[in-house]
Design an enzyme around this catalytic site. Structure first.
Site, PDB file in Angstrom:
ATOM      1  N   HIS A  89      -0.650   7.214   4.349  1.00 23.75           N
ATOM      2  CA  HIS A  89       0.667   6.704   4.508  1.00 23.75           C
ATOM      3  C   HIS A  89       1.486   7.881   3.984  1.00 23.75           C
ATOM      4  O   HIS A  89       1.526   8.212   3.094  1.00 23.75           O
ATOM      5  CB  HIS A  89       1.015   5.396   4.116  1.00 23.75           C
ATOM      6  CG  HIS A  89       0.187   4.162   4.291  1.00 23.75           C
ATOM      7  ND1 HIS A  89       0.005   3.550   5.502  1.00 23.75           N
ATOM      8  CD2 HIS A  89      -0.680   3.738   3.381  1.00 23.75           C
ATOM      9  CE1 HIS A  89      -0.810   2.657   5.357  1.00 23.75           C
ATOM     10  NE2 HIS A  89      -1.253   2.536   4.443  1.00 23.75           N
ATOM     11  N   ALA A 109       0.968  -1.071   0.071  1.00 22.99           N
ATOM     12  CA  ALA A 109      -0.045  -0.131  -0.098  1.00 22.99           C
ATOM     13  C   ALA A 109       0.644   1.384   0.016  1.00 22.99           C
ATOM     14  O   ALA A 109       0.266   2.350   0.080  1.00 22.99           O
ATOM     15  CB  ALA A 109      -1.056   0.097   1.203  1.00 22.99           C
ATOM     16  N   ASN A 122       1.662  -3.970   8.021  1.00 18.82           N
ATOM     17  CA  ASN A 122       2.488  -4.815   7.131  1.00 18.82           C
ATOM     18  C   ASN A 122       3.408  -3.582   6.431  1.00 18.82           C
ATOM     19  O   ASN A 122       4.565  -4.157   5.973  1.00 18.82           O
ATOM     20  CB  ASN A 122       1.717  -5.539   5.917  1.00 18.82           C
ATOM     21  CG  ASN A 122       1.628  -6.776   6.355  1.00 18.82           C
ATOM     22  OD1 ASN A 122       2.125  -7.429   7.045  1.00 18.82           O
ATOM     23  ND2 ASN A 122       0.613  -7.284   5.792  1.00 18.82           N
TER      24      ASN A 122
END
Length: 257
Positions: free
Chosen positions: A208, A120, A178
């Site tokens: 993020h 991601a 992760n």
């Protein structure tokens, strides 16, 4: 290139739908624990289901995509890597340093590669290049997630629920961090990579933000992830990163890195 997949969840179904009908990359085999539950995949996508790992690895496949969970990585991948190259999705399992050492050793011994999709986030090629001489001095990840996906309490303002190292982040939030593990492996390690996790009641997507500092200069990335349409718990970009990894493995022109 013929692919075998471990698992039959959202990621597996995404890959089946996107690769179905292609001639250059084909999914041929799927390893599951309950064959009856997923029997329809055989007729829908012309694949063969297996419940026996050896039979799965003996089938007509060139590479294995792990699309299951942390337990599958720990229990299956040490055996798989002895016979096939692997694309690993549940990267959080590699926070177990002993497991990381084991599968790295087996990869070297049996000459089979382990591929870690970026998931991601992005910018891993820049981080690896910047750290080629070991001169990156700081890597930080700030992840904001919808509050309801992280905490049970109702809040009106954003709340920091974790601050610390990447290794502690994955231990406390194994289903959510992760990205911190792949970032650590690409750069300065689990202990030095700093992570903040924020529960935000005002957002409906994961965000993020990555900051990298070193002799090369500075770099920042912000990635806002849409959910996978078929499964809102899975990042669309994370699913596409696996497809991108497979496409690059089958190609001859390699960009970046």
């Amino acid at each position: 290139m013929n692919i075998g997949i471990i698992g039959a969840g959202a990621i597996s179904n995404f890959l089946l739908q996107k690769l179905n009908g292609r001639q250059d990359i084909k999914i041929k085999s799927i390893f599951v624990r309950d064959k009856e539950k997923y029997q329809s995949l055989e007729s829908n996508f012309q694949v063969t289901l297996f419940t026996d790992l050896d039979a799965f690895l003996d089938s007509d496949i060139d590479i294995v995509v792990e699309a299951a969970d942390l337990h599958a990585v720990k229990s299956l991948i040490p055996s798989v890597i002895k016979r096939k190259a692997v694309v690993l999705i549940s990267i959080g399992a590699l926070a177990d340093v002993e497991l990381l050492k084991e599968i790295s050793h087996l990869s070297n011994e049996y000459k089979h590669e382990i591929h870690l999709p970026s998931g991601a986030i992005g910018g891993l090629d820049l981080l690896q290049n910047a750290h080629a001489l070991g001169l990156v001095t700081g890597v930080s990840l700030t992840t904001r997630k919808p509050a309801s996906s992280l905490i049970d309490e109702a809040i009106d303002e954003a709340k920091v629920v974790f601050e610390g190292s990447a290794i502690e982040a994955i231990r406390q939030f194994p289903k959510n961090m992760n990205v911190s593990i792949v970032l650590s492996l690409a750069g300065i390690g689990f202990e030095k990579t700093r992570v903040s996790l924020i529960a935000d009641p005002h957002i409906d997507k994961n965000v993020h933000h990555i900051e990298i500092v070193g002799d090369f200069g500075e770099a920042t990335f912000t990635i806002t992830n849409n959910p996978l349409p078929e499964n809102p718990k899975t990042s669309y970009l994370a699913a596409m990163s696996i497809l991108g990894t497979l496409n690059r493995l089958d190609g001859r022109l390699r960009i970046g890195g």
